[in-house]
Enzyme design. Sequence first.
Site, PDB file in Angstrom:
ATOM      1  N   ILE A  53       0.810  -1.208  -0.101  1.00 38.46           N
ATOM      2  CA  ILE A  53      -0.110  -0.184   0.103  1.00 38.46           C
ATOM      3  C   ILE A  53       0.675   1.214   0.000  1.00 38.46           C
ATOM      4  CG2 ILE A  53      -1.674   1.298   1.149  1.00 38.46           C
ATOM      5  CD1 ILE A  53      -2.753  -1.495   2.350  1.00 38.46           C
ATOM      6  N   ASP A  98      10.911   2.701   6.546  1.00 39.24           N
ATOM      7  CA  ASP A  98      10.407   1.226   6.575  1.00 39.24           C
ATOM      8  C   ASP A  98      11.829   0.499   7.150  1.00 39.24           C
ATOM      9  OD1 ASP A  98      10.048  -1.476   6.003  1.00 39.24           O
ATOM     10  OD2 ASP A  98       8.310  -0.867   4.978  1.00 39.24           O
ATOM     11  N   CYS A 113      -5.064   4.389   7.863  1.00 41.93           N
ATOM     12  CA  CYS A 113      -5.602   3.374   7.189  1.00 41.93           C
ATOM     13  C   CYS A 113      -5.078   1.991   7.679  1.00 41.93           C
ATOM     14  CB  CYS A 113      -5.740   3.728   5.616  1.00 41.93           C
ATOM     15  SG  CYS A 113      -6.939   5.335   5.251  1.00 41.93           S
ATOM     16  N   ARG A 143      -4.236  -0.037  11.022  1.00 42.71           N
ATOM     17  CA  ARG A 143      -5.051  -0.726  11.841  1.00 42.71           C
ATOM     18  C   ARG A 143      -5.376   0.217  12.993  1.00 42.71           C
ATOM     19  NH1 ARG A 143      -6.606  -3.551   9.203  1.00 42.71           N
ATOM     20  NH2 ARG A 143      -6.701  -5.671   8.897  1.00 42.71           N
ATOM     21  N   ASP A 157      -9.482   5.253   9.498  1.00 46.24           N
ATOM     22  CA  ASP A 157     -10.549   4.323   8.768  1.00 46.24           C
ATOM     23  C   ASP A 157     -10.465   3.129   9.876  1.00 46.24           C
ATOM     24  OD1 ASP A 157     -11.868   3.406   6.623  1.00 46.24           O
ATOM     25  OD2 ASP A 157     -10.033   1.848   6.088  1.00 46.24           O
ATOM     26  N   GLU A 159     -13.632  -1.601  16.829  1.00 49.47           N
ATOM     27  CA  GLU A 159     -14.751  -1.829  15.755  1.00 49.47           C
ATOM     28  C   GLU A 159     -15.901  -2.722  16.045  1.00 49.47           C
ATOM     29  OE1 GLU A 159     -12.689  -2.166  11.927  1.00 49.47           O
ATOM     30  OE2 GLU A 159     -10.958  -0.794  12.548  1.00 49.47           O
ATOM     31  N   HIS A 216     -13.865   1.739   8.384  1.00 48.18           N
ATOM     32  CA  HIS A 216     -12.917   0.491   7.821  1.00 48.18           C
ATOM     33  C   HIS A 216     -13.373   0.162   6.304  1.00 48.18           C
ATOM     34  CE1 HIS A 216     -10.242  -3.230   9.193  1.00 48.18           C
ATOM     35  NE2 HIS A 216     -10.251  -2.951   7.794  1.00 48.18           N
ATOM     36  N   LEU A 217     -13.065   1.407   5.560  1.00 47.28           N
ATOM     37  CA  LEU A 217     -13.359   1.431   4.095  1.00 47.28           C
ATOM     38  C   LEU A 217     -12.238   1.168   3.030  1.00 47.28           C
ATOM     39  CD1 LEU A 217     -15.889   4.151   3.569  1.00 47.28           C
ATOM     40  CD2 LEU A 217     -16.540   1.887   4.063  1.00 47.28           C
ATOM     41  N   ALA A 225     -10.413  -1.315   2.101  1.00 49.19           N
ATOM     42  CA  ALA A 225     -10.473  -2.386   0.969  1.00 49.19           C
ATOM     43  C   ALA A 225     -12.022  -2.632   0.314  1.00 49.19           C
ATOM     44  CB  ALA A 225     -10.108  -3.700   1.605  1.00 49.19           C
TER      45      ALA A 225
END
Length: 315
Positions: free
Chosen positions: A150, A169, A228, A230, A254, A259, A278-279, A281
Amino acid sequence: MKILVSDPIGDVGVQIFKEEGFEVEIKTGLKPEELYQAIKGVQGLVIRSATKVTKELLDAADDLKVVGRAGTGLDNVDIPEATQHGVVVMNTPGQNSNAAAELALGHIFALSRHIARGHAGMAQGKWEKKQLRGREVKGKTLGIVGLGNIGRILAELGKGVKMNVVGFDPFLSDEQIKERGAEPVRFEDLLAKADYISIHVPKSKETSGLFSAENLGKMKKGAYLINCARGGIVDEEALCDALAAGQLAGAALDVFEQEPLPADSRILAAGDVCCTPHLGANTHEAQENVAVAVAKQMAKYLKTGVAENAVNAPK
Ligand code: NAD
Ligand code: MLT
């Protein structure tokens, strides 16, 4: 052989299982005790993020061979326990990445131009043109935490809208981060430099609470935070405090510590915040991709023993 689908997936996935000769049971939204019954006699379990694959569920299963995650995150699966129980766990990497990256970019624009606040005000009869002067993203610095499937797409999208993209990263070399479209920086420098920080790491021991009060305090004053990835990677209470103190200009979430998010959550009442349920995906394209991939992978494993995209290797 029997497949239990315990979180909703695209019909096309169910169709593939049937064409491959599997019996399919779709039972979504089950309570844990109901799931412990439903798992009996099942060889393949299909999940998304709602089903928790715990030791208790694995103990209740009597013939389970594979858990297939129609998506990416596996923080809802106890992988060591699955390995102990001889159950292969697989996900579908890359199949919903474009959808999640586009949502993150959407949130960047929504925050910059107060899109959600503008609409909410108008729905209440307000015309807040003066109050909602925005900022342009062109020339601003986008800091991406996690340059995987992503993060790398978002880096390209960010460059496409003329942002300066920096990335952190620890599992990639500087060369790999550059190849993925970002200038490599240390985490502390990303916090200090970025006008927008977008999080794209898995939830793990290392990333839980990564955006703590301390690290939010190290962000550039007036920056925006987008999560977006977790719930729980950002400390929601600390985020509310940072927004109230004006340390951050706004945030988009998100994903949430709990949840579905309770309606009385403090985050919903915070200033410049844009929340989505949580949109990431949740596009027609991504849901078709993950459903097809998970069904093909699980059918292949159950029929031939070849495990694609497995994240464990039970003996
Ligand atoms: P990925 O595995 O391709 O990439 C994750 C990257 O994070 C890797 O490059 C890894 O090296 C890096 N990373 C790991 N720990 C890190 C750390 N401490 N600091 C910085 N980088 C770190 O995964 P992806 O497909 O890009 O997805 C990332 C996460 O996004 C998933 O694990 C999932 O939880 C979440 N996700 C959410 C949605 C949604 O609907 N909102 C959709 C897809 C994925
Ligand atoms: C994922 O990790 O793939 C996401 O949470 C997407 C989802 O299943 O909704």
